[in-house]
Design an enzyme around this catalytic site. Structure first.
Site, PDB file in Angstrom:
ATOM      1  N   ARG A  68      46.836  40.309  33.213  1.00 43.94           N
ATOM      2  CA  ARG A  68      45.860  39.584  34.025  1.00 43.94           C
ATOM      3  C   ARG A  68      44.478  39.675  33.401  1.00 43.94           C
ATOM      4  O   ARG A  68      44.190  40.547  32.574  1.00 43.94           O
ATOM      5  CB  ARG A  68      45.809  40.171  35.439  1.00 43.94           C
ATOM      6  CG  ARG A  68      45.386  41.611  35.458  1.00 43.94           C
ATOM      7  CD  ARG A  68      44.784  42.052  36.767  1.00 43.94           C
ATOM      8  NE  ARG A  68      44.473  43.484  36.731  1.00 43.94           N
ATOM      9  CZ  ARG A  68      43.399  44.010  36.167  1.00 43.94           C
ATOM     10  NH1 ARG A  68      42.514  43.232  35.581  1.00 43.94           N
ATOM     11  NH2 ARG A  68      43.196  45.313  36.178  1.00 43.94           N
ATOM     12  N   GLN A  71      39.195  43.852  33.858  1.00 42.80           N
ATOM     13  CA  GLN A  71      39.144  45.147  33.191  1.00 42.80           C
ATOM     14  C   GLN A  71      39.963  46.171  33.973  1.00 42.80           C
ATOM     15  O   GLN A  71      41.049  45.854  34.440  1.00 42.80           O
ATOM     16  CB  GLN A  71      37.677  45.535  33.000  1.00 42.80           C
ATOM     17  CG  GLN A  71      36.930  44.459  32.192  1.00 42.80           C
ATOM     18  CD  GLN A  71      35.530  44.847  31.789  1.00 42.80           C
ATOM     19  OE1 GLN A  71      35.281  45.967  31.360  1.00 42.80           O
ATOM     20  NE2 GLN A  71      34.592  43.922  31.917  1.00 42.80           N
ATOM     21  N   TYR A  72      39.470  47.397  34.119  1.00 39.83           N
ATOM     22  CA  TYR A  72      40.224  48.414  34.853  1.00 39.83           C
ATOM     23  C   TYR A  72      40.033  48.245  36.353  1.00 39.83           C
ATOM     24  O   TYR A  72      38.931  47.949  36.827  1.00 39.83           O
ATOM     25  CB  TYR A  72      39.760  49.821  34.470  1.00 39.83           C
ATOM     26  CG  TYR A  72      40.317  50.323  33.169  1.00 39.83           C
ATOM     27  CD1 TYR A  72      41.644  50.758  33.061  1.00 39.83           C
ATOM     28  CD2 TYR A  72      39.517  50.366  32.028  1.00 39.83           C
ATOM     29  CE1 TYR A  72      42.146  51.203  31.859  1.00 39.83           C
ATOM     30  CE2 TYR A  72      40.013  50.820  30.827  1.00 39.83           C
ATOM     31  CZ  TYR A  72      41.336  51.240  30.745  1.00 39.83           C
ATOM     32  OH  TYR A  72      41.837  51.682  29.547  1.00 39.83           O
ATOM     33  N   THR A  73      41.098  48.443  37.093  1.00 40.16           N
ATOM     34  CA  THR A  73      40.990  48.502  38.535  1.00 40.16           C
ATOM     35  C   THR A  73      41.967  49.528  39.078  1.00 40.16           C
ATOM     36  O   THR A  73      42.850  50.001  38.356  1.00 40.16           O
ATOM     37  CB  THR A  73      41.222  47.125  39.195  1.00 40.16           C
ATOM     38  OG1 THR A  73      40.794  47.185  40.557  1.00 40.16           O
ATOM     39  CG2 THR A  73      42.683  46.723  39.148  1.00 40.16           C
ATOM     40  N   HIS A  75      44.702  50.587  42.201  1.00 38.06           N
ATOM     41  CA  HIS A  75      45.548  50.183  43.319  1.00 38.06           C
ATOM     42  C   HIS A  75      46.116  51.436  43.958  1.00 38.06           C
ATOM     43  O   HIS A  75      46.426  52.422  43.261  1.00 38.06           O
ATOM     44  CB  HIS A  75      46.714  49.301  42.856  1.00 38.06           C
ATOM     45  CG  HIS A  75      46.285  47.996  42.264  1.00 38.06           C
ATOM     46  ND1 HIS A  75      45.241  47.254  42.750  1.00 38.06           N
ATOM     47  CD2 HIS A  75      46.772  47.292  41.203  1.00 38.06           C
ATOM     48  CE1 HIS A  75      45.101  46.162  42.033  1.00 38.06           C
ATOM     49  NE2 HIS A  75      46.021  46.162  41.095  1.00 38.06           N
ATOM     50  N   ALA A 148      38.809  42.892  44.761  1.00 35.47           N
ATOM     51  CA  ALA A 148      38.853  42.559  43.339  1.00 35.47           C
ATOM     52  C   ALA A 148      39.830  41.405  43.131  1.00 35.47           C
ATOM     53  O   ALA A 148      40.803  41.249  43.867  1.00 35.47           O
ATOM     54  CB  ALA A 148      39.287  43.772  42.521  1.00 35.47           C
ATOM     55  N   GLY A 150      41.986  39.322  39.953  1.00 33.61           N
ATOM     56  CA  GLY A 150      42.402  39.203  38.556  1.00 33.61           C
ATOM     57  C   GLY A 150      43.691  38.414  38.497  1.00 33.61           C
ATOM     58  O   GLY A 150      44.685  38.806  39.116  1.00 33.61           O
ATOM     59  N   ILE A 162      44.847  39.410  44.131  1.00 29.65           N
ATOM     60  CA  ILE A 162      43.720  39.978  44.868  1.00 29.65           C
ATOM     61  C   ILE A 162      44.058  41.385  45.349  1.00 29.65           C
ATOM     62  O   ILE A 162      45.198  41.665  45.702  1.00 29.65           O
ATOM     63  CB  ILE A 162      43.400  39.105  46.104  1.00 29.65           C
ATOM     64  CG1 ILE A 162      43.189  37.640  45.707  1.00 29.65           C
ATOM     65  CG2 ILE A 162      42.188  39.630  46.860  1.00 29.65           C
ATOM     66  CD1 ILE A 162      43.192  36.686  46.888  1.00 29.65           C
ATOM     67  N   CYS A 179      36.343  47.426  37.181  1.00 34.31           N
ATOM     68  CA  CYS A 179      36.083  46.078  36.653  1.00 34.31           C
ATOM     69  C   CYS A 179      34.962  46.078  35.613  1.00 34.31           C
ATOM     70  O   CYS A 179      34.340  45.042  35.357  1.00 34.31           O
ATOM     71  CB  CYS A 179      35.766  45.094  37.775  1.00 34.31           C
ATOM     72  SG  CYS A 179      37.106  44.942  38.981  1.00 34.31           S
TER      73      CYS A 179
END
EC number: 2.3.1.181
Length: 214
Positions: A68, A71-73, A75, A148, A150, A162, A179
């Site tokens: 996707r 950047q970094y996210t 979860h 967020a 992506g 999302i 992000c």
């Protein structure tokens, strides 16, 4: 027709990607309907195509590279993941417009709980103003990110999507620069003082979807 799928419990990330890969292929082939899939994941980090190694501050949880954008996210439990598998061949091949519609959908859903979500140039996702917090170093009002976004497209069928914070452990974000954006906070519906449940959000997402996508 869009199929809504709501998974209980926690869904493994690799399992989710495998499901989306298969569903996207079926949508493109015309053998499956479009789908919105609502899930929760165990704690993990994902790295988008623009992720910078320096933004992974501490690998507190498993890290998954994903195709996707972004950047970094993070979860994890208490966060509603909305995987959006829609056919843009029929809905318009315009990526910017698609992302803007996703943001507008989230903003409409948050408004049902009295939360004013906003977008910012150069910062994909949905933000809320926090005037009760100290201002930013440049004197601007404090803002926190609540959702967020992506996405990835394959043959103009979307997947990924999302992440909306309902009641995650916000300290879990400390292992990354979310992000790639520093200097701003992360919030959630419960952090804002709203006793919203995952089921409440799911119902609201289904109710507000047609105004943006049908």
């Amino acid at each position: 027709m869009v199929e809504w799928i709501i998974s209980s419990g926690q869904t493994g990330y690799e399992e989710a990607v495998a499901f989306m890969e298969a569903r996207v292929a079926a949508i493109h082939a015309g053998t499956a309907d479009e789908a919105i899939w609502l899930v929760e994941h165990p704690p993990l980090y994902t790295a988008g195509t623009s992720a910078k190694p320096a933004d992974l501050l501490q690998a507190r949880f498993p890290v998954f590279e994903t195709g996707r954008g972004g950047q970094y996210t993070y979860h994890g439990p208490g966060q509603r993941i909305v995987y959006v598998m829609l056919d843009l061949n029929r809905r318009g091949r315009d990526v910017r417009r698609f992302v803007a519609r996703l943001e507008a959908w989230v903003i409409a859903a948050l408004a049902e709980f009295g939360v004013t979500g906003e977008v910012r140039d150069g910062r994909v996702g949905v933000w809320v103003s926090r005037p009760e917090k100290p201002p930013l170093p440049d004197g601007a009002p404090s803002e926190d990110k609540i959702a967020a976004i992506g996405v990835k497209l394959r043959r103009w069928v979307s997947f990924h999507g999302i992440a909306i914070n309902v009641e995650p452990d916000l300290s879990h974000y400390d292992g990354i620069v979310p992000c790639g954006i520093s200097g701003y906070g992360i919030t959630s519906l419960v952090d804002l003082g709203l006793p919203v449940t995952m089921a409440d959000l799911d119902t609201t997402l289904q109710r507000t979807f047609p105004a943006e996508f049908d």
